[in-house]
Design an enzyme around this catalytic site. Structure first.
Site, PDB file in Angstrom:
ATOM      1  N   ASP A  94       0.835  -1.209   0.000  1.00 14.07           N
ATOM      2  CA  ASP A  94       0.000   0.000   0.000  1.00 14.07           C
ATOM      3  C   ASP A  94       0.867   1.256   0.000  1.00 14.07           C
ATOM      4  O   ASP A  94       0.532   2.257  -0.640  1.00 14.07           O
ATOM      5  CB  ASP A  94      -0.928   0.000   1.222  1.00 14.07           C
ATOM      6  CG  ASP A  94      -1.829  -1.217   1.258  1.00 14.07           C
ATOM      7  OD1 ASP A  94      -2.297  -1.631   0.191  1.00 14.07           O
ATOM      8  OD2 ASP A  94      -2.050  -1.756   2.365  1.00 14.07           O
ATOM      9  N   HIS A 123      -5.269  -3.661   5.402  1.00 12.36           N
ATOM     10  CA  HIS A 123      -4.771  -3.976   4.063  1.00 12.36           C
ATOM     11  C   HIS A 123      -5.890  -4.520   3.175  1.00 12.36           C
ATOM     12  O   HIS A 123      -5.792  -5.586   2.595  1.00 12.36           O
ATOM     13  CB  HIS A 123      -3.626  -4.989   4.153  1.00 12.36           C
ATOM     14  CG  HIS A 123      -2.990  -5.333   2.837  1.00 12.36           C
ATOM     15  ND1 HIS A 123      -2.424  -4.396   2.015  1.00 12.36           N
ATOM     16  CD2 HIS A 123      -2.839  -6.525   2.212  1.00 12.36           C
ATOM     17  CE1 HIS A 123      -1.944  -4.976   0.935  1.00 12.36           C
ATOM     18  NE2 HIS A 123      -2.193  -6.280   1.026  1.00 12.36           N
TER      19      HIS A 123
END
Length: 291
Positions: free
Chosen positions: A120, A148
């Site tokens: 990310d 996530h």
């Protein structure tokens, strides 16, 4: 080991580095042979997402949850002091699964269990550079906290270094792309996989002194202060100072610095994370032990 897996091990063993690569068969105590003496264990195992499948898809969870459970049992038995890096999705649930298995075996060290959310961060740097017209994404450092998957991923663009100036519409579009960037890869691969090469880079990147990672807050110094802010969640991704031999040295509480807009994103993330974490814990707590 299946023929393709044996081939990968052989292929990697030809690379001219100090690393020695070996492969093990599931039979003949392969898990024991692979784990015994290991200092760091990285777990990318599991099925990839397919088009239309989210990180919270039931099929994805049910298959990968069982794989993680069985691998973590092996770690508990043969490498209880190893650093464990969990890549397998859904990370928001697989890390709690890992923790609960380790707890059952009396070897849980929260400072050595990490959910790898670095992809990310990598995406946030790449996509931010694209939006502002910079050719080198590596000049950007954008903290990404939360979890996530989808809207549990909270990029803190207000804390970007160097600073970026974005219109409200550009900011919203950039946040959405960072949160759902994995869908681009899944769709482009037309059902034949999800992010692997960019994830490999992110896994390699997970070696710095400070990394954003999904941890059990109560077990990490400084994590309690974060937990007090994040609606009492047990697990959350924040910048973590890493060190040897202890692992997670300190959770860095950057939440008081976030913008009003990002606080709104966090409120959404808290709800999703609470459900994801409970799903992982419930998979192990009260379940019969895998043989």
């Amino acid at each position: 080991m299946s023929s393709p897996a044996r081939g990968v091990a052989a292929d990697l063993s030809h690379i001219s580095t100090k690393a020695k690569v070996t492969g093990y068969l599931p039979a003949d105590d392969g898990l024991k042979a692979a784990f015994t003496g290991a200092d760091v264990i990285v777990i990318p195992a599991g099925i990839p997402r397919k088009p239309g499948m989210t990180h919270n898809d039931l099929d994805l969870f049910n298959i990968n949850a069982g794989i993680i459970r069985d691998l973590i049992i092996g770690i508990a038995l043969y490498a209880p002091s190893a650093f464990i890096l969990v890549i397998s999705n859904p990370v928001n649930s697989t890390v709690p699964i890992a923790a609960e298995v380790l707890k059952k075996h009396g070897v849980f060290d929260p400072k050595k269990l990490f959910g790898v959310t670095t992809l990310d961060v990598v995406r946030s740097e790449t996509f931010t550079a694209s939006v502002v017209g910079k050719s080198d994404p590596s000049v950007f450092k954008v903290p990404v906290i939360g979890g996530h998957s989808g809207d549990t991923i909270v990029p803190l663009l207000s804390l970007s270094e160097p600073k970026v100036e974005l219109s409200d519409s550009d900011r919203a579009a950039l946040v959405h792309r960072i949160q759902f960037g994995g869908d681009e890869v899944v769709q482009a691969k037309e059902g034949k996989g999800s992010a692997t090469l960019s994830m490999a880079h992110a896994g390699f990147h997970f070696a710095g002194i400070v990394e954003n990672t999904f941890v059990y807050l109560s077990g990490v110094p400084g994590g309690g202060a974060v937990k007090d802010i994040v609606a009492g969640l047990d697990y959350f991704s924040v910048p973590i100072e890493l060190g040897c031999p202890s692992g997670a040295v300190k959770a860095m509480n950057i939440l008081p610095q976030v913008s009003e807009y990002e606080n709104g994103l966090l409120e959404v993330a808290y709800t999703g994370l609470a459900a994801n974490i409970k799903k992982g814990v419930d998979f192990i707590v009260g379940a019969p032990e895998a043989k």
